[in-house]
Design a protein around this motif. Structure first.
Motif, PDB file in Angstrom:
ATOM      1  N   PHE A  42     -15.425  20.055  26.818  1.00 47.99           N
ATOM      2  CA  PHE A  42     -14.177  19.315  27.305  1.00 47.99           C
ATOM      3  C   PHE A  42     -13.015  20.410  27.585  1.00 47.99           C
ATOM      4  O   PHE A  42     -12.996  21.482  27.126  1.00 47.99           O
ATOM      5  CB  PHE A  42     -13.607  18.449  26.254  1.00 47.99           C
ATOM      6  CG  PHE A  42     -13.226  18.823  24.949  1.00 47.99           C
ATOM      7  CD1 PHE A  42     -12.043  19.388  24.519  1.00 47.99           C
ATOM      8  CD2 PHE A  42     -14.063  18.905  23.953  1.00 47.99           C
ATOM      9  CE1 PHE A  42     -11.638  20.143  23.454  1.00 47.99           C
ATOM     10  CE2 PHE A  42     -13.740  19.502  22.690  1.00 47.99           C
ATOM     11  CZ  PHE A  42     -12.427  19.916  22.594  1.00 47.99           C
ATOM     12  N   PRO A  84      -8.955  20.560  29.720  1.00 49.81           N
ATOM     13  CA  PRO A  84      -7.790  19.707  30.381  1.00 49.81           C
ATOM     14  C   PRO A  84      -7.966  19.370  31.999  1.00 49.81           C
ATOM     15  O   PRO A  84      -7.513  18.415  32.544  1.00 49.81           O
ATOM     16  CB  PRO A  84      -6.513  20.798  30.502  1.00 49.81           C
ATOM     17  CG  PRO A  84      -6.988  21.691  29.310  1.00 49.81           C
ATOM     18  CD  PRO A  84      -8.391  22.108  29.664  1.00 49.81           C
ATOM     19  N   GLU A  94     -11.409  18.869  33.619  1.00 48.30           N
ATOM     20  CA  GLU A  94     -12.542  18.094  33.777  1.00 48.30           C
ATOM     21  C   GLU A  94     -12.695  16.855  32.895  1.00 48.30           C
ATOM     22  O   GLU A  94     -13.132  16.042  32.954  1.00 48.30           O
ATOM     23  CB  GLU A  94     -13.891  18.929  33.620  1.00 48.30           C
ATOM     24  CG  GLU A  94     -14.122  19.819  34.723  1.00 48.30           C
ATOM     25  CD  GLU A  94     -15.159  20.708  34.607  1.00 48.30           C
ATOM     26  OE1 GLU A  94     -16.319  20.402  35.025  1.00 48.30           O
ATOM     27  OE2 GLU A  94     -15.247  21.562  33.908  1.00 48.30           O
ATOM     28  N   GLY A  95     -11.878  17.034  31.707  1.00 47.80           N
ATOM     29  CA  GLY A  95     -12.004  15.987  30.623  1.00 47.80           C
ATOM     30  C   GLY A  95     -13.306  16.551  29.822  1.00 47.80           C
ATOM     31  O   GLY A  95     -13.514  17.449  29.518  1.00 47.80           O
ATOM     32  N   PHE A  96     -13.980  15.230  29.565  1.00 46.66           N
ATOM     33  CA  PHE A  96     -15.212  15.524  28.750  1.00 46.66           C
ATOM     34  C   PHE A  96     -16.359  15.848  29.819  1.00 46.66           C
ATOM     35  O   PHE A  96     -16.293  15.253  30.729  1.00 46.66           O
ATOM     36  CB  PHE A  96     -15.553  14.171  28.173  1.00 46.66           C
ATOM     37  CG  PHE A  96     -14.848  13.883  27.024  1.00 46.66           C
ATOM     38  CD1 PHE A  96     -14.652  14.486  25.969  1.00 46.66           C
ATOM     39  CD2 PHE A  96     -14.057  12.684  27.154  1.00 46.66           C
ATOM     40  CE1 PHE A  96     -13.888  14.348  24.783  1.00 46.66           C
ATOM     41  CE2 PHE A  96     -13.143  12.405  26.152  1.00 46.66           C
ATOM     42  CZ  PHE A  96     -13.075  13.390  25.064  1.00 46.66           C
ATOM     43  N   ARG A  97     -17.040  17.038  29.398  1.00 49.61           N
ATOM     44  CA  ARG A  97     -17.812  17.345  30.421  1.00 49.61           C
ATOM     45  C   ARG A  97     -19.376  17.489  30.064  1.00 49.61           C
ATOM     46  O   ARG A  97     -19.621  18.132  28.805  1.00 49.61           O
ATOM     47  CB  ARG A  97     -17.637  18.941  30.959  1.00 49.61           C
ATOM     48  CG  ARG A  97     -18.438  19.724  31.904  1.00 49.61           C
ATOM     49  CD  ARG A  97     -18.150  21.003  31.935  1.00 49.61           C
ATOM     50  NE  ARG A  97     -19.153  22.089  32.463  1.00 49.61           N
ATOM     51  CZ  ARG A  97     -19.400  22.551  33.771  1.00 49.61           C
ATOM     52  NH1 ARG A  97     -18.222  22.225  34.525  1.00 49.61           N
ATOM     53  NH2 ARG A  97     -20.337  23.180  34.154  1.00 49.61           N
ATOM     54  N   THR A 141     -15.328  13.660  33.229  1.00 56.27           N
ATOM     55  CA  THR A 141     -14.783  12.096  33.255  1.00 56.27           C
ATOM     56  C   THR A 141     -13.662  12.148  33.766  1.00 56.27           C
ATOM     57  O   THR A 141     -13.171  11.240  34.393  1.00 56.27           O
ATOM     58  CB  THR A 141     -14.934  11.882  31.840  1.00 56.27           C
ATOM     59  OG1 THR A 141     -14.264  12.750  30.982  1.00 56.27           O
ATOM     60  CG2 THR A 141     -16.499  11.759  31.379  1.00 56.27           C
ATOM     61  N   ARG A 142     -12.718  13.584  33.880  1.00 55.71           N
ATOM     62  CA  ARG A 142     -11.150  13.148  34.281  1.00 55.71           C
ATOM     63  C   ARG A 142     -11.137  13.434  35.619  1.00 55.71           C
ATOM     64  O   ARG A 142     -10.484  12.825  36.521  1.00 55.71           O
ATOM     65  CB  ARG A 142     -10.327  14.341  33.525  1.00 55.71           C
ATOM     66  CG  ARG A 142      -8.748  14.463  34.054  1.00 55.71           C
ATOM     67  CD  ARG A 142      -8.211  15.175  33.168  1.00 55.71           C
ATOM     68  NE  ARG A 142      -7.771  14.732  31.897  1.00 55.71           N
ATOM     69  CZ  ARG A 142      -7.066  14.891  30.939  1.00 55.71           C
ATOM     70  NH1 ARG A 142      -6.367  16.229  30.819  1.00 55.71           N
ATOM     71  NH2 ARG A 142      -6.838  14.468  29.657  1.00 55.71           N
ATOM     72  N   ASP A 143     -11.904  14.707  36.232  1.00 50.82           N
ATOM     73  CA  ASP A 143     -11.617  14.701  37.658  1.00 50.82           C
ATOM     74  C   ASP A 143     -12.952  14.108  38.384  1.00 50.82           C
ATOM     75  O   ASP A 143     -12.608  13.937  39.775  1.00 50.82           O
ATOM     76  CB  ASP A 143     -11.941  16.337  37.927  1.00 50.82           C
ATOM     77  CG  ASP A 143     -13.214  16.936  37.490  1.00 50.82           C
ATOM     78  OD1 ASP A 143     -14.091  16.205  37.037  1.00 50.82           O
ATOM     79  OD2 ASP A 143     -13.426  18.173  37.965  1.00 50.82           O
ATOM     80  N   ASP A 179      -4.303  24.915  31.832  1.00 52.62           N
ATOM     81  CA  ASP A 179      -4.472  23.692  32.893  1.00 52.62           C
ATOM     82  C   ASP A 179      -4.452  24.298  34.466  1.00 52.62           C
ATOM     83  O   ASP A 179      -4.582  23.690  35.195  1.00 52.62           O
ATOM     84  CB  ASP A 179      -3.558  22.960  32.672  1.00 52.62           C
ATOM     85  CG  ASP A 179      -2.156  23.419  32.899  1.00 52.62           C
ATOM     86  OD1 ASP A 179      -2.033  24.674  32.977  1.00 52.62           O
ATOM     87  OD2 ASP A 179      -1.085  22.582  32.706  1.00 52.62           O
TER      88      ASP A 179
END
Length: 850
Positions: free
Chosen positions: A471, A473, A475-478, A503-505, A564
Motif C-alpha cells: 500500500f 498514499p 495507489e492505496g491498497f495495491r 484501489t485509490r487511483d 505522496d
C-alpha cells in the motif's frame, strides 16, 4: 700383492655371506587417521630410530627397504602420536597402520611455582623463536621464487552433522536412508552425517614473480548438481569457496568465513598471542620445535593451536594445527580445525603440500544438529624456477580447459591423490537419485517459496510473493500478481510479466519483458550475454533506488514522513548485456521514457505572460553505455538479484547516457556521465571498511525530473547506498560527488568490556557525504520556462539544490544482535532547516554474518 688380493677376496666372501644371512627387508603399507579413516600423506616411516625410511605418498602409501637388521618400524607425523610396529627382518611384508591425533591442549601445560609468573614477551624464548619465524617469512613463501608451478587437487564436501538416531529414523527420511554416513563419534560433525554436496577440482597452477602473474588452469571439475530451478549451482560453489579460502599462514591475516583472523606468525602476532614451547621433536630431520599459542583475549578473532618450526636455519613452518577458541566471536561456528603440511623443496625450503580445513556450523554451539564442511587441498609435482612460455602466464587468473566437466569416473579414480571412501564416492549418484524422489521435490518446492518467494510450476514460476500486496498514499491498497518462465521451458527464451491494480487511483499497471540468451545459458548465470526488450507502465518514487528488493515489497509500504509525490511511468527499454569471464562487462541500452506526475507532485512552469502552466507529460529518448569491471568478483545468484560476496577487490563502474531531442518524440538533448568505485578495506583486528566514491556530471539544459535526484531513503531499513535521513526528491544536482564509508569494528572494542563481551555485539560507524550543485542554466529560479521545483500543500519547497555546502549524515550502530540484526542511530548534520528534515532516526538491517 697376492696376500692383499686374498684378504680382499676373503672380505668379499664374508660380506656376501652376511648379506645372505640378513636378506633385504621390505615393508609396504598405508598410513591412515584412526578416527576419520583418511589416508595421511607425507608421514615419516623409518626403520627403528635410524634415518632409513621414506614419507608416505599423497595416498598415504609407503614402501621402505633396508639390508640392515631391524625388528620394528617407527611412524612419526606432526600432530599425531608416534607409534612403532614390530616387523620380521629379511622378509617382504605389508603393514597398514592407523595413527591417532595428539589431542594435547595448552591446558595440559602446568607450571608450578610459589607465585604464578605473569606472561611477558620479554626474555621469553618462545617469543624469540616466533620473531625468528617472522624474520624469515619472506624467504619461505612461494612468492620468493622467480617461477613456481604445481598440480593441485581440491575436494569440498558439506553434510548435515551431529544427527541423532531419532532424527535419522524420522518418517520423512524413510526414503533417504541410503544418504546417511557413519563416522567416529569423536570426529568433527559427530557420529551420523547426511552428505549433501561435494565438488572436486584438478588444476595446474603457474606463478611468475616479474612481471607478476598467477594463473590456474582448471583441468577437471566435478560437482554435485541440484535442479537449477531451486539452486544456483555455480553460485553455491562460489559461496563455499569464499567461505573456505586458501589458508596461507605466512600472510599477516588469514581469510576465514568472510572474516580475517590474525595469523600466529603475522608481523605483530606477539602483541595478540601468547606463545609456549611445548615440545622438541628430534626423531626426524630437521629437528622441530612445537610452538603452542593461544589468544591473549579468547573472544577476539584469533587462532589457537600448534605450529612446528624447523631448526635448520630456515625457521620454516613444517606443520600447523589451527583451531579457534569456543568463546571466539564467530557466529554459528561450533568447531573449526585447519591442518597444514609443508614439504621440502630441492633448495631445502618448504612449500605447502596439503591443507585440510574442517568447520561445523550450528545455531546452538553445544548441542543439536548442524552443518559440517570440509575442504581438502593437496599439492603435487611442485617445481621451482622453471620458466614457461609467456602465453602460459597471460590472460585471466583462472581459465578452464576444454571439456573440463566431462571427465570420466575412470579419469577421476586415476587422478585423485587419494581414494574416496564408498560413502563419498556414491554421493554424486545418490544426489541424482534423491532428486527423483517426490517428497524431496516437494520439500525443495516449499523451501523455494519460503526463501525466494517463487512457486514453481515447471516451465513457469509465480512470484515474488512479497509483492502480491502493498500500500502507498497514491495507489492505496495495491494488489499485484506476476511470474516468469524457467529453463524448463527454454534456455534461450525468457518471459516475465506482472499486473497490478491500486484501489485509490483505480489504475491498472503492468510489465512485460522478453529476453533472448545468446550463449544458451540461463540469463541469471554468469557470464551473462543476452538481449532484452521490456515495457513497464507503473508508478515510481523519484529518488528511491532500492538494493536487493523490489519497490512493491510489502515491508516498503511503511515509510516515515510525507510520501505522496510520485510518478506514473511508461518505459520501453531495449538492452544488450555482455559479461566476460574476467568480470568485465558492458551494457548498451535504448530507453523511451514518458513520465507524468502522480499524487501531490506537479510539473509546472511559468508562461511568458507569467501564468502558471501545468505540464502533464515529459518525453525523453536515451541511449546508454555502461562499463563495469569487478576483478575476482564473487556472488550468489538468487531468483531476483545477485547477492555480492564482499572481498578486497575494487569494483569500477562508468555509465554514459545520451538524450536525443526529436528522436522518437524525445524533448531534450543532454549527456550524463556517472562513475563509481567501491572497495572493501581490511584492517585486521580493527575490522573492515566498505568505501564507495561516486561522481556525476550532466551536460545540457533539462527540467528537474531529469537532473540527478539523489538517492534518499524514507523506509525504516538501513540502506548503504542511500541517504537514510534524506527525504525523497529533497536534493537535485547536475554535477555532484558522494563519499560513503561503513566501518565494522568486528567487536574489537566491545570485546574489551566484560558486560558486553558475552553478548558478542559488534560496533559499526557510518558516514555519508554529498557535494553538488545546479548550474544557472538548469535552475528554474533563473529560467521561468523550466519546471519549478516541487512544493508541498502549504506552498513550501520540498526540492533543493546543494549550493550551501555538503549534505552529511552519520551513524553509530550495534551489529550482530541475535547474530542477524543491526541497529543504527543516524544523525543528520546539515540542511537541518529544510521543512520536515529529520535530525535523528533509528534504522535496522538484517544480515547473516559469521
Amino acid at each position: 700383492m697376492k696376500l692383499f688380493t686374498k684378504i680382499i677376496f676373503t672380505l668379499f666372501i664374508l660380506t656376501a655371506s652376511l648379506n645372505a644371512l640378513y636378506a633385504q627387508t621390505i615393508v609396504k603399507g598405508t598410513v591412515t587417521d584412526a578416527k576419520t579413516k583418511e589416508a595421511l600423506p607425507y608421514v615419516t616411516v623409518t626403520f627403528g630410530d635410524s634415518n632409513q625410511g621414506a614419507p608416505t605418498d599423497g595416498n598415504g602409501r609407503f614402501t621402505i627397504k633396508t639390508n640392515d637388521k631391524f625388528d620394528y618400524i617407527k611412524v612419526n607425523y606432526v600432530g599425531y602420536r608416534t607409534i612403532t610396529r614390530n616387523i620380521e627382518a629379511g622378509k617382504e611384508q605389508t603393514i597398514n597402520i592407523a595413527i591417532n591425533a595428539d589431542t594435547r591442549q595448552l591446558s595440559d601445560v602446568v607450571v608450578k611455582a610459589g607465585k604464578k609468573k605473569k606472561y611477558t614477551n620479554k626474555n621469553n624464548p618462545a617469543v624469540e623463536l616466533i620473531r625468528q619465524v617472522i624474520a624469515h617469512k619472506a624467504q619461505n613463501q612461494v612468492t620468493n621464487y622467480n617461477y613456481a608451478e604445481y598440480k593441485q587437487y581440491e575436494r569440498m564436501t558439506f553434510s548435515l552433522s551431529n544427527l541423532s538416531d531419532k532424527f535419522k529414523s524420522k518418517k520423512i527420511f524413510k526414503n533417504y536412508q541410503f544418504m546417511f554416513r557413519e563416522q567416529d563419534s569423536t570426529a568433527i560433525g559427530g557420529k551420523t552425517l547426511l552428505p549433501l554436496y561435494m565438488e572436486e577440482k584438478l588444476s595446474a597452477n603457474y606463478y611468475r614473480k616479474v612481471p607478476y602473474a598467477q594463473k590456474q588452469v582448471v583441468e577437471a571439475n566435478k560437482q554435485v548438481k541440484y535442479d537449477e530451478t531451486f539452486v544456483d549451482n555455480q553460485g553455491l560453489t562460489t559461496y563455499f569457496n569464499r567461505m573456505y579460502q586458501d589458508i596461507n599462514i605466512y600472510d599477516n591475516n588469514v581469510s576465514l568465513l568472510s572474516n580475517q583472523l590474525l595469523s600466529p606468525i603475522s608481523d605483530n602476532s606477539p602483541n595478540y598471542y601468547k606463545f609456549f614451547i611445548t615440545d622438541t621433536i628430534k626423531d626426524q630431520q630437521p629437528n622441530l620445535i612445537e610452538l603452542s599459542f593461544t589468544p591473549r583475549n579468547t573472544i577476539n578473532k584469533l587462532f589457537e593451536g600448534r605450529i612446528y618450526i624447523t631448526m635448520d636455519g630456515n625457521y620454516a613452518v613444517q606443520n600447523a594445527v589451527l583451531t579457534v577458541n569456543k568463546n571466539i566471536d564467530l557466529n554459528f561456528v561450533r568447531q573449526m580445525e585447519a591442518r597444514l603440511s609443508f614439504e621440502k623443496n630441492p633448495d631445502n625450503r618448504y612449500h605447502l603440500s596439503q591443507s585440510n580445513l574442517k568447520i561445523e556450523f550450528a545455531l546452538n554451539k553445544n548441542k543439536g544438529g548442524g552443518v559440517f564442511g570440509e575442504r581438502l587441498v593437496t599439492i603435487r609435482n611442485f617445481q621451482i624456477n622453471t620458466p614457461r612460455p609467456k602465453e602460459t602466464y597471460d590472460g585471466p587468473a583462472q581459465v578452464y580447459a576444454k571439456k573440463y566437466d566431462e571427465q570420466t569416473d575412470a579419469y577421476w579414480t586415476e587422478s585423485r591423490p587419494d581414494t574416496l571412501d564408498k560413502a563419498a564416492a556414491d554421493l554424486y549418484k545418490n544426489v541424482d537419485s534423491l532428486q527423483t524422489i517426490p517428497s524431496f521435490k516437494r520439500t525443495m518446492d516449499i523451501a523455494t517459496l519460503v526463501l525466494a518467494g517463487y512457486k514453481n510450476f515447471g516451465p513457469f514460476e509465480m512470484g515474488p510473493v512479497n509483492t502480491f500486496y502493498s500500500f502507498n498514499p497514491v495507489e492505496g491498497f495495491r494488489a499485484r500478481l506476476g511470474g516468469r518462465t524457467t529453463t524448463a521451458l527454454s534456455k534461450r527464451y525468457y518471459f516475465e510479466t506482472y499486473g497490478a491494480y491500486g484501489t485509490r487511483d483505480q489504475k491498472f499497471k503492468y510489465f512485460l519483458s522478453s529476453t533472448y540468451s545468446l550463449n544458451n545459458k540461463s540469463i541469471y548465470s554468469f557470464p551473462q550475454n543476452y538481449i532484452r526488450a521490456s515495457f513497464q507502465h507503473d508508478t515510481k518514487v523519484p529518488g528511491q533506488e532500492l538494493e536487493f528488493v523490489q519497490e512493491s515489497n510489502f515491508l516498503l509500504s511503511f515509510k516515515r514522513g510525507a510520501n505522496d509525490q510520485w510518478l506514473y511511468n511508461d518505459i520501453f527499454k531495449l538492452d544488450y548485456v555482455h559479461e566476460y569471464l574476467n568480470h568485465f562487462s558492458y551494457a548498451v541500452g535504448f530507453k523511451k521514457w514518458n513520465q507524468s506526475p502522480a499524487g501531490a507532485l506537479q510539473f509546472q512552469n511559468l508562461l511568458p505572460n507569467g501564468a502558471l502552466n501545468n505540464v502533464n507529460l515529459i518525453h525523453t529518448t536515451e541511449m546508454s553505455l555502461q562499463l563495469r569491471f569487478a576483478p575476482h568478483e564473487k556472488f550468489y545468484q538468487g531468483k531476483l538479484y545477485r547477492t555480492p560476496i564482499p572481498d578486497k577487490y575494487p569494483i569500477y563502474t562508468l555509465r554514459y547516457t545520451q538524450g536525443f531531442k526529436g528522436l522518437v518524440g524525445g524533448d531534450y538533448n543532454y549527456q550524463n556521465v556517472v562513475g563509481n568505485v567501491s572497495k572493501r578495506f581490511y584492517a585486521s583486528q580493527l575490522g573492515f571498511s566498505d568505501v564507495s566514491i561516486e561522481g556525476g556530471y550532466l551536460f545540457g539544459k533539462v527540467p528537474f525530473p531529469l537532473l540527478d535526484i539523489h538517492r534518499a531513503n524514507q523506509s525504516y531499513a538501513f540502506q548503504f547506498q542511500s541517504f537514510n535521513l534524506m527525504n525523497f526528491q529533497e536534493f537535485v544536482s547536475d554535477h555532484y560527488a558522494t563519499f560513503t564509508i561503513d566501518h565494522n569494528f568486528n567487536g574489537f572494542l566491545f570485546n574489551k568490556i566484560p558486560l558486553l563481551r558475552r553478548l558478542k555485539l559488534r560496533e559499526v560507524v557510518n558516514f555519508k557525504g554529498l557535494w553538488g550543485a545546479v548550474r544557472a542554466e538548469n535552475n528554474p529560479a533563473n529560467d521561468r520556462s523550466l519546471l519549478r521545483f516541487p512544493t508541498n500543500s502549504l506552498g513550501q519547497a520540498t526540492t533543493y539544490t546543494l549550493n550551501n555546502g555538503m549534505y552529511a549524515e552519520g551513524s553509530i550502530g550495534i551489529g550482530n544482535i541475535f547474530k542477524v540484526l543491526r541497529f543504527d542511530l543516524v544523525r543528520r548534520f546539515t540542511y537541518l532547516d529544510n521543512p520536515n528534515a529529520p535530525k535523528l532516526g533509528l534504522r535496522t538491517f538484517v544480515k547473516f554474518d559469521f
